[in-house]
Design a protein around this motif. Structure first.
Motif, mmCIF file in Angstrom:
data_model
loop_
_atom_site.group_PDB
_atom_site.id
_atom_site.type_symbol
_atom_site.label_atom_id
_atom_site.label_comp_id
_atom_site.label_asym_id
_atom_site.label_seq_id
_atom_site.Cartn_x
_atom_site.Cartn_y
_atom_site.Cartn_z
ATOM 1 N N HIS A 63 -18.372 -45.768 48.611
ATOM 2 C CA HIS A 63 -19.290 -44.773 48.082
ATOM 3 C C HIS A 63 -20.159 -44.189 49.191
ATOM 4 O O HIS A 63 -20.269 -44.744 50.279
ATOM 5 C CB HIS A 63 -20.188 -45.373 46.992
ATOM 6 C CG HIS A 63 -21.296 -46.231 47.510
ATOM 7 N ND1 HIS A 63 -21.090 -47.495 48.014
ATOM 8 C CD2 HIS A 63 -22.636 -45.991 47.611
ATOM 9 C CE1 HIS A 63 -22.246 -48.013 48.402
ATOM 10 N NE2 HIS A 63 -23.196 -47.122 48.179
ATOM 11 N N ASN A 64 -20.749 -43.042 48.876
ATOM 12 C CA ASN A 64 -21.755 -42.411 49.716
ATOM 13 C C ASN A 64 -23.080 -42.511 48.965
ATOM 14 O O ASN A 64 -23.225 -41.942 47.878
ATOM 15 C CB ASN A 64 -21.379 -40.943 49.963
ATOM 16 C CG ASN A 64 -22.472 -40.157 50.680
ATOM 17 O OD1 ASN A 64 -23.529 -40.693 51.031
ATOM 18 N ND2 ASN A 64 -22.227 -38.879 50.892
ATOM 19 N N PRO A 65 -24.057 -43.227 49.476
ATOM 20 C CA PRO A 65 -25.321 -43.411 48.750
ATOM 21 C C PRO A 65 -26.016 -42.103 48.375
ATOM 22 O O PRO A 65 -26.814 -42.078 47.438
ATOM 23 C CB PRO A 65 -26.176 -44.221 49.733
ATOM 24 C CG PRO A 65 -25.204 -44.886 50.650
ATOM 25 C CD PRO A 65 -24.052 -43.939 50.777
ATOM 26 N N ASP A 115 -27.964 -50.261 40.239
ATOM 27 C CA ASP A 115 -28.934 -50.698 41.241
ATOM 28 C C ASP A 115 -28.249 -51.588 42.284
ATOM 29 O O ASP A 115 -27.044 -51.826 42.233
ATOM 30 C CB ASP A 115 -30.111 -51.423 40.583
ATOM 31 C CG ASP A 115 -29.671 -52.639 39.766
ATOM 32 O OD1 ASP A 115 -28.597 -53.221 40.063
ATOM 33 O OD2 ASP A 115 -30.394 -53.013 38.829
ATOM 34 N N ARG A 116 -29.038 -52.101 43.222
ATOM 35 C CA ARG A 116 -28.478 -52.879 44.335
ATOM 36 C C ARG A 116 -27.776 -54.141 43.854
ATOM 37 O O ARG A 116 -26.837 -54.612 44.478
ATOM 38 C CB ARG A 116 -29.592 -53.262 45.313
ATOM 39 C CG ARG A 116 -30.161 -52.096 46.081
ATOM 40 C CD ARG A 116 -31.207 -52.557 47.086
ATOM 41 N NE ARG A 116 -30.650 -53.463 48.074
ATOM 42 C CZ ARG A 116 -31.371 -54.082 49.014
ATOM 43 N NH1 ARG A 116 -32.678 -53.890 49.068
ATOM 44 N NH2 ARG A 116 -30.796 -54.886 49.885
#
Length: 266
Positions: A194-196, A134-135
């Motif tokens: 990263h690519n979300p 998570d964030r």
């Protein structure tokens, strides 16, 4: 297989020059190297020697690393993924075994979700690119917020053996290391490493896949690797013992053996 058997050339793909090193004969294997702190793969590395005994290994240097400047239109991992798909088309290669390590693994994943038309198998080695947590969870260590000594400590299982003493390196090597650091930031700084959207697209990869991970990786832990493998339908996961984030450098023979066994399966 010796360093003298390495064939170095420049190939133009979609108008962009790509520096490549080739070795060996057999099925085509495209190897995509990692970013900082490993930089491009040493053409004399034991990993190349082990693989080139069975495959035709093609190892491009990402533009911006090495001696090749990055064109202004290349600013993201997505751009590199399309560049290497164009490279496969330019070289007219099919049934390619695609292998990527760290940053190169992220590039390989982005290639495979776009098209597997020219690919037969995918191997990811401690790949970056996804955000399983998570964030509030830091899935990937911030390599730019720590000293080089601290970075070596989380990168390698045996930092004393693997970390390079920068004070003893010639100037040309230091320049290549600086370019590696700069180019990694160029392609992967924001969002950080990263690519979300990648995690939700990995289901598009329907070729056999092998996800290899160093058991002592502290940049991206083995649990990160397991999440990667679980998101790819035809993937399996394997640990490399006594290895950190770059098992192909730290345990080249064991890593190559996993890959060759995977290639040899029906």
């Amino acid at each position: 297989m010796t360093a003298g058997a390495i064939r170095v050339s420049s190939v133009e793909a979609a108008g962009i020059g790509v520096e490549t090193a080739e070795a060996g004969n057999g099925p085509a294997l495209l190897f995509l190297h990692g970013g900082h702190p490993s930089g491009r793969l040493d053409p004399g590395a034991r990993f190349i020697e082990a693989l080139a005994s069975r495959v035709h290994m093609i190892a491009p240097t990402h533009p911006g690393f090495g001696i090749t400047a990055a064109p202004s239109q290349l600013t993201s991992v997505d751009d590199l993924a399309y560049l290497y798909l164009d490279l496969l088309e330019t070289l007219n290669l099919r049934d390619v075994i695609l292998v990527g390590a760290s940053l190169g693994g992220w590039i390989a994943s982005e290639m495979a979700i776009k098209s597997t038309e020219r690919l037969s198998r995918l191997v990811l080695i401690d790949a970056l690119g996804i955000k399983p947590g998570d964030r509030a969870t830091r899935d990937i260590a911030d390599i730019y917020a720590i000293t080089d000594q601290q970075l070596a400590g989380i990168t390698y299982a045996d930092p004393q053996k693997m970390a390079r003493e920068t004070k003893k390196l010639p100037e040309e090597e230091l320049i290549l290391m600086a370019r590696s650091r700069e180019a990694t930031a160029r392609y992967a700084w924001s969002p950080y490493m990263h690519n979300p959207k990648l995690m939700g697209r990995l289901h598009r990869i329907h070729i056999p896949a092998l996800v290899l991970w160093g058991d002592s990786d502290r940049i991206t832990t083995p649990d990160y690797g397991r999440a990667y493998a679980q998101a790819i339908p035809a993937a399996r996961f394997a640990l490399i013992e006594s290895a950190g984030h770059f098992p192909h450098l730290e345990q080249p023979n064991a890593t190559a053996r996993h890959i060759l066994d995977f290639i040899g399966e029906r």
